[in-house]
Design a protein around this motif. Sequence first.
Motif, mmCIF file in Angstrom:
data_model
loop_
_atom_site.group_PDB
_atom_site.id
_atom_site.type_symbol
_atom_site.label_atom_id
_atom_site.label_comp_id
_atom_site.label_asym_id
_atom_site.label_seq_id
_atom_site.Cartn_x
_atom_site.Cartn_y
_atom_site.Cartn_z
ATOM 1 N N MET A 1 5.719 -50.100 5.327
ATOM 2 C CA MET A 1 5.922 -51.198 4.404
ATOM 3 C C MET A 1 7.359 -51.701 4.546
ATOM 4 S SD MET A 1 6.104 -51.095 0.238
ATOM 5 C CE MET A 1 7.278 -49.775 0.191
ATOM 6 N N VAL A 2 7.456 -52.992 4.828
ATOM 7 C CA VAL A 2 8.763 -53.627 4.914
ATOM 8 C C VAL A 2 8.745 -54.851 4.012
ATOM 9 C CG1 VAL A 2 10.445 -54.721 6.440
ATOM 10 C CG2 VAL A 2 9.056 -52.840 7.299
ATOM 11 N N LYS A 3 9.812 -55.020 3.260
ATOM 12 C CA LYS A 3 9.930 -56.190 2.395
ATOM 13 C C LYS A 3 10.888 -57.182 3.042
ATOM 14 C CE LYS A 3 9.102 -53.586 -1.805
ATOM 15 N NZ LYS A 3 9.685 -53.067 -3.030
ATOM 16 N N TYR A 4 10.460 -58.436 3.041
ATOM 17 C CA TYR A 4 11.268 -59.523 3.596
ATOM 18 C C TYR A 4 11.579 -60.522 2.490
ATOM 19 C CZ TYR A 4 9.834 -57.793 8.167
ATOM 20 O OH TYR A 4 9.628 -57.010 9.266
ATOM 21 N N LEU A 5 12.843 -60.873 2.374
ATOM 22 C CA LEU A 5 13.280 -61.864 1.393
ATOM 23 C C LEU A 5 13.500 -63.178 2.118
ATOM 24 C CD1 LEU A 5 14.275 -62.656 -1.456
ATOM 25 C CD2 LEU A 5 16.539 -61.819 -0.786
ATOM 26 N N LEU A 6 12.752 -64.205 1.698
ATOM 27 C CA LEU A 6 12.932 -65.547 2.245
ATOM 28 C C LEU A 6 14.117 -66.181 1.539
ATOM 29 C CD1 LEU A 6 12.096 -68.079 3.851
ATOM 30 C CD2 LEU A 6 10.508 -68.614 1.984
ATOM 31 N N LYS A 7 15.097 -66.623 2.332
ATOM 32 C CA LYS A 7 16.284 -67.268 1.789
ATOM 33 C C LYS A 7 16.426 -68.647 2.421
ATOM 34 C CE LYS A 7 19.803 -64.314 1.062
ATOM 35 N NZ LYS A 7 20.891 -63.371 1.415
ATOM 36 N N ILE A 8 16.846 -69.619 1.601
ATOM 37 C CA ILE A 8 16.979 -70.988 2.101
ATOM 38 C C ILE A 8 18.377 -71.536 1.829
ATOM 39 C CG2 ILE A 8 14.525 -71.503 1.794
ATOM 40 C CD1 ILE A 8 15.444 -73.183 -0.733
ATOM 41 N N PRO A 102 18.097 -66.852 -2.469
ATOM 42 C CA PRO A 102 16.815 -66.148 -2.342
ATOM 43 C C PRO A 102 15.690 -66.964 -2.966
ATOM 44 C CG PRO A 102 18.123 -65.192 -4.115
ATOM 45 C CD PRO A 102 18.987 -66.221 -3.448
ATOM 46 N N LEU A 103 14.522 -66.946 -2.323
ATOM 47 C CA LEU A 103 13.395 -67.730 -2.831
ATOM 48 C C LEU A 103 12.206 -66.851 -3.203
ATOM 49 C CD1 LEU A 103 12.529 -70.622 -3.407
ATOM 50 C CD2 LEU A 103 11.688 -70.766 -1.071
ATOM 51 N N MET A 104 11.722 -66.011 -2.262
ATOM 52 C CA MET A 104 10.558 -65.168 -2.528
ATOM 53 C C MET A 104 10.632 -63.928 -1.659
ATOM 54 S SD MET A 104 7.680 -64.536 -4.097
ATOM 55 C CE MET A 104 7.337 -66.043 -4.995
ATOM 56 N N THR A 105 10.111 -62.808 -2.184
ATOM 57 C CA THR A 105 10.044 -61.560 -1.436
ATOM 58 C C THR A 105 8.593 -61.298 -1.038
ATOM 59 O OG1 THR A 105 11.930 -60.690 -2.671
ATOM 60 C CG2 THR A 105 10.583 -59.089 -1.478
ATOM 61 N N PHE A 106 8.403 -60.859 0.200
ATOM 62 C CA PHE A 106 7.074 -60.573 0.738
ATOM 63 C C PHE A 106 7.030 -59.119 1.194
ATOM 64 C CE2 PHE A 106 8.097 -65.000 1.518
ATOM 65 C CZ PHE A 106 6.966 -65.670 1.072
ATOM 66 N N ASP A 107 6.020 -58.371 0.720
ATOM 67 C CA ASP A 107 5.757 -57.008 1.175
ATOM 68 C C ASP A 107 4.786 -57.144 2.349
ATOM 69 O OD1 ASP A 107 4.815 -54.450 1.628
ATOM 70 O OD2 ASP A 107 4.423 -54.000 -0.476
ATOM 71 N N CYS A 108 5.257 -56.854 3.551
ATOM 72 C CA CYS A 108 4.466 -57.075 4.763
ATOM 73 C C CYS A 108 4.065 -55.756 5.398
ATOM 74 C CB CYS A 108 5.258 -57.907 5.762
ATOM 75 S SG CYS A 108 5.743 -59.516 5.123
ATOM 76 N N PHE A 162 14.508 -64.941 7.057
ATOM 77 C CA PHE A 162 13.853 -63.796 6.417
ATOM 78 C C PHE A 162 14.779 -62.612 6.600
ATOM 79 C CE2 PHE A 162 10.155 -66.472 7.247
ATOM 80 C CZ PHE A 162 9.460 -66.367 6.062
ATOM 81 N N GLU A 163 15.134 -61.955 5.496
ATOM 82 C CA GLU A 163 16.048 -60.820 5.517
ATOM 83 C C GLU A 163 15.312 -59.576 5.030
ATOM 84 O OE1 GLU A 163 19.493 -60.262 2.491
ATOM 85 O OE2 GLU A 163 20.256 -61.514 4.125
ATOM 86 N N VAL A 164 15.445 -58.478 5.751
ATOM 87 C CA VAL A 164 14.816 -57.220 5.344
ATOM 88 C C VAL A 164 15.569 -56.694 4.116
ATOM 89 C CG1 VAL A 164 14.297 -54.841 6.015
ATOM 90 C CG2 VAL A 164 14.065 -56.692 7.690
#
Length: 166
Positions: A1-8, A102-108, A162-164
């Motif tokens: 499990m890796v979380k990625y934070l979408l940043k704009i 930061p905009l949204m975090t995704f658990d990928c 996308f930042e881990v």
Amino acid sequence: MVKYLLKITADLENLTDLQPQGGCDDPNFSYLFKLKCGRCGEVSQKETCVSCNETVPLPVGNGTTNLIQKCKFCGRDGTITMLPGHGLPLSQEISQAGKYSPLMTFDCRGFEPVDYVFCGGWKVLSTEGTTFEDVDLSGGEFAEYCEKGECPVMISNLRAIFEVVK
């Protein structure tokens, strides 16, 4: 499990607080990006669409996720679960400092998000207090005129990473 934070980030001219139409945790906002398979490294040809209000049951165990997708190259399944609550509007101060918001975090699981695609459904506030709604950023920029402040407003040089995160 890796979380990625979408940043704009973007260049904001006479504007501040760029965010999805319903706020940073808008359940109806759709995120478009390409996915890279964690097994074979293949990057999807088409963008994948994910939104908080769309959930599917996990194939094993209890719970739900926002997306289950199979890699077209190796056949491996992967999931993406959105984790709201970490987003902030892109302010003029952050933009001018050359920083990302930061905009949204995704658990990928099984996939890595790459190449975010800006689309419609954004809102932004002029520095004079005028709200511009349903802003379409799919063309890479937005330009309008603020009647209240009697000045041009513009969004340009859109960038996303996308930042881990832990």
